[in-house]
Scaffold this active site. Structure first.
Site, PDB file in Angstrom:
ATOM      1  N   HIS A  80      41.952  31.935  41.708  1.00 28.90           N
ATOM      2  CA  HIS A  80      41.458  33.009  40.838  1.00 28.90           C
ATOM      3  C   HIS A  80      42.584  33.712  40.105  1.00 28.90           C
ATOM      4  O   HIS A  80      43.700  33.828  40.607  1.00 28.90           O
ATOM      5  CB  HIS A  80      40.578  33.989  41.620  1.00 28.90           C
ATOM      6  CG  HIS A  80      41.235  34.748  42.723  1.00 28.90           C
ATOM      7  ND1 HIS A  80      41.821  35.970  42.525  1.00 28.90           N
ATOM      8  CD2 HIS A  80      41.380  34.478  44.051  1.00 28.90           C
ATOM      9  CE1 HIS A  80      42.291  36.427  43.679  1.00 28.90           C
ATOM     10  NE2 HIS A  80      42.046  35.541  44.621  1.00 28.90           N
ATOM     11  N   ASP A  82      42.374  36.944  38.737  1.00 30.41           N
ATOM     12  CA  ASP A  82      42.424  38.405  38.814  1.00 30.41           C
ATOM     13  C   ASP A  82      43.203  38.870  40.040  1.00 30.41           C
ATOM     14  O   ASP A  82      43.429  38.103  40.984  1.00 30.41           O
ATOM     15  CB  ASP A  82      41.012  39.005  38.847  1.00 30.41           C
ATOM     16  CG  ASP A  82      40.215  38.615  40.086  1.00 30.41           C
ATOM     17  OD1 ASP A  82      40.301  37.444  40.506  1.00 30.41           O
ATOM     18  OD2 ASP A  82      39.522  39.487  40.640  1.00 30.41           O
ATOM     19  N   ASP A 143      48.283  36.860  45.583  1.00 37.28           N
ATOM     20  CA  ASP A 143      46.830  36.641  45.681  1.00 37.28           C
ATOM     21  C   ASP A 143      46.237  36.875  44.310  1.00 37.28           C
ATOM     22  O   ASP A 143      46.015  38.007  43.918  1.00 37.28           O
ATOM     23  CB  ASP A 143      46.252  37.598  46.720  1.00 37.28           C
ATOM     24  CG  ASP A 143      44.751  37.512  46.824  1.00 37.28           C
ATOM     25  OD1 ASP A 143      44.183  36.544  46.311  1.00 37.28           O
ATOM     26  OD2 ASP A 143      44.151  38.427  47.413  1.00 37.28           O
ATOM     27  N   GLU A 177      37.298  37.264  41.095  1.00 39.56           N
ATOM     28  CA  GLU A 177      37.032  36.916  42.500  1.00 39.56           C
ATOM     29  C   GLU A 177      37.092  38.149  43.374  1.00 39.56           C
ATOM     30  O   GLU A 177      36.305  38.306  44.306  1.00 39.56           O
ATOM     31  CB  GLU A 177      38.060  35.888  42.986  1.00 39.56           C
ATOM     32  CG  GLU A 177      37.737  35.283  44.353  1.00 39.56           C
ATOM     33  CD  GLU A 177      38.390  35.984  45.536  1.00 39.56           C
ATOM     34  OE1 GLU A 177      38.113  35.577  46.676  1.00 39.56           O
ATOM     35  OE2 GLU A 177      39.170  36.949  45.341  1.00 39.56           O
ATOM     36  N   GLU A 178      38.023  39.049  43.083  1.00 35.84           N
ATOM     37  CA  GLU A 178      38.252  40.204  43.956  1.00 35.84           C
ATOM     38  C   GLU A 178      37.098  41.203  43.922  1.00 35.84           C
ATOM     39  O   GLU A 178      37.003  42.071  44.766  1.00 35.84           O
ATOM     40  CB  GLU A 178      39.559  40.912  43.569  1.00 35.84           C
ATOM     41  CG  GLU A 178      40.803  40.039  43.710  1.00 35.84           C
ATOM     42  CD  GLU A 178      41.177  39.749  45.153  1.00 35.84           C
ATOM     43  OE1 GLU A 178      40.451  40.167  46.067  1.00 35.84           O
ATOM     44  OE2 GLU A 178      42.209  39.092  45.350  1.00 35.84           O
ATOM     45  N   ASP A 200      43.867  29.790  48.212  1.00 34.18           N
ATOM     46  CA  ASP A 200      43.809  31.257  48.208  1.00 34.18           C
ATOM     47  C   ASP A 200      44.043  31.823  49.611  1.00 34.18           C
ATOM     48  O   ASP A 200      43.686  32.964  49.886  1.00 34.18           O
ATOM     49  CB  ASP A 200      42.423  31.689  47.666  1.00 34.18           C
ATOM     50  CG  ASP A 200      42.360  33.160  47.288  1.00 34.18           C
ATOM     51  OD1 ASP A 200      43.428  33.774  47.113  1.00 34.18           O
ATOM     52  OD2 ASP A 200      41.239  33.680  47.168  1.00 34.18           O
ATOM     53  N   HIS A 382      46.846  42.429  48.516  1.00 35.53           N
ATOM     54  CA  HIS A 382      46.236  43.655  47.984  1.00 35.53           C
ATOM     55  C   HIS A 382      47.102  44.889  48.230  1.00 35.53           C
ATOM     56  O   HIS A 382      46.616  46.002  48.154  1.00 35.53           O
ATOM     57  CB  HIS A 382      44.828  43.925  48.570  1.00 35.53           C
ATOM     58  CG  HIS A 382      43.856  42.813  48.337  1.00 35.53           C
ATOM     59  ND1 HIS A 382      42.514  42.935  48.587  1.00 35.53           N
ATOM     60  CD2 HIS A 382      44.038  41.556  47.859  1.00 35.53           C
ATOM     61  CE1 HIS A 382      41.898  41.789  48.289  1.00 35.53           C
ATOM     62  NE2 HIS A 382      42.815  40.937  47.847  1.00 35.53           N
TER      63      HIS A 382
HETATM   64 ZN   LIG Z   1      42.514  35.762  46.687  1.00 35.09          ZN
END
Ligand SMILES: [Zn+2]
Length: 411
Positions: A80, A82, A143, A177-178, A200, A382
């Site tokens: 992903h 984002d 990520d 995705e997030e 991921d 994150h």
């Molecule tokens: Zn991820």
């Protein structure tokens, strides 16, 4: 000269691609398209002529088959574009620490942020390696820009080495995705893959084929509202009813008191007035029957509380969110077997794991594309303490190349 996986990674992380759950658009933020366009340009530059960005913000591309066999399953590599809304992704300044010698890493843009060796056991496996962090004022975005850089690098290796035999490989890069909208507009028929892998995950060697099964529960309470001066024996305040329900939730079934394969009941929102109140929950378990048990337990609590409020009523609505992808993946054991073998061939110990959450892969699996999750090498996702090593990214690239070969060999 080919780009290394690190060159690519450093190019991608400086592009702000934070998604936004409050935005109704697809993709949720237009800035994600900047990275999508760059990826398409880079794919075309390495000879992948069908690479394109579609109207929903997805990148699709095909590495053509080099095998003479016509029965090699089409596999898809997915990651992903984002980054998580949890922490800023604006103005990422990646720090490259060469020949890491162990110990804590103080981040230069905010020296109160320290990546502690004690909290990050994988750092000890990276002595002498090149570590990449943010400067501490943003997340890094490993990520999942690590996944993107790894898939792109593997694609370039396969395009430049036609002697490596493999079937057709589809690439899919998703926005959002997030915020759990990553695969909403994926066209699986156009993708045309038999099996997929998201790239991921975290620690090198780990492949995940289990996620939570997930439901949402909405409880609406209607109380008995009346002027407080005349309320004696009559008022049934919906706010108090909601409070009593929340107070009775078992403490040992909360996210903060469960781990491993344990599930939980988690209130995520409450609002109310005297006449009505609502409580929203997420329910998680690795086993679907465990979801039902927790929902029955929750409704039992609601009924007990409501028994003391004869004038009040409630509704209890369960909404399916996603299901443990292992329900489907266990029917196609070769998907995991080949991935674990690819990890071993790339020189690591293969570890089968589970995720206390959902992934694009769990949703793709439910939509009909069985899709476990391969490590990408990043840690502390994150957060401003996110880090990854160049060497671990190279291991993911090697795993993807081996995986493409194994599918061809076994066909
Ligand atoms: Zn991820």
């Amino acid at each position: 000269m080919s780009d290394t996986v690190l060159d690519r990674f450093l190019r991608y992380v400086v592009i702000d691609t934070q998604s936004d759950a409050s935005s109704p658009t697809q993709p949720s933020t237009a800035k994600q398209l900047t990275l999508g366009r760059l990826l398409v340009d880079e794919l075309q530059a390495i000879g992948i002529s069908d690479a394109h960005l579609d109207e929903h913000g997805y990148v699709y591309a095909t590495i053509p088959a080099t095998s003479a066999k016509n029965n090699v399953p089409v596999i898809c590599f997915c990651s992903h574009m984002d980054t998580a809304p949890d922490f800023s992704g604006t103005g990422v300044k990646p720090q490259v620490i060469e020949n890491y010698q162990g110990g804590d890493i103080v981040l230069p843009g905010d020296t109160s942020r320290i990546i502690r060796a004690g909290d990050n056991p994988e750092l000890a496996n990276n002595i002498g390696n090149t570590i990449i962090t943010s400067d501490g004022t943003t997340l890094l975005g490993a990520d999942d820009k690590a996944g993107l850089a790894e898939i792109m690098t593997a694609a370039e290796i396969l395009m430049n080495n036609p002697d490596i035999k493999h079937g057709a490989i589809r690439l899919l890069f998703t926005p959002d995705e997030e915020i759990a909208r990553g695969v909403e507009k994926v066209d699986l028929a156009k993708l045309g893959a038999d099996f997929g892998y998201t790239v991921d995950g975290e620690t090198p060697g780990h492949i995940e084929d289990e996620t939570f099964s997930a439901d949402g529960v909405d409880i609406e309470i209607k109380g008995v509202a009346i002027h407080p001066g005349f309320a004696f024996g009559k008022m049934e305040n919906a706010i108090r009813i909601a409070g009593e329900i929340i107070a009775r939730l078992p403490r040992d079934l909360a996210p903060e008191s469960t781990r491993g394969k344990q599930g939980f009941i988690h209130p995520t929102g409450v609002s109310g007035a005297m006449e009505s109140a609502s409580i929203h929950f997420i329910i998680r378990d690795f086993v679907d029957a465990g979801l039902t048990e927790k929902e029955e337990l929750l409704e039992g609590i609601v009924k007990e509380v409501m028994a003391s409020y004869p004038g009040s009523t409630y509704t209890f609505k369960v909404t399916e969110q996603y299901r443990n992808m292992n329900n489907v993946l266990s029917e196609h054991p070769q998907i995991m077997d080949y991935a674990l073998e690819a990890v071993e061939r790339a020189g690591m110990k293969a570890v089968r794991g589970s995720i206390r959450g959902g992934t694009d892969g769990s949703r793709l699996t439910a939509m009909g594309l069985p899709c476990p999750n391969i490590f990408a090498g990043g840690h502390a996702f994150h957060s401003p303490l996110e880090w990854i090593s160049h060497q671990d990214m190279d291991k993911a690239v090697a795993t993807l190349v081996e995986l493409a070969k194994i599918w061809e060999e076994r066909a």
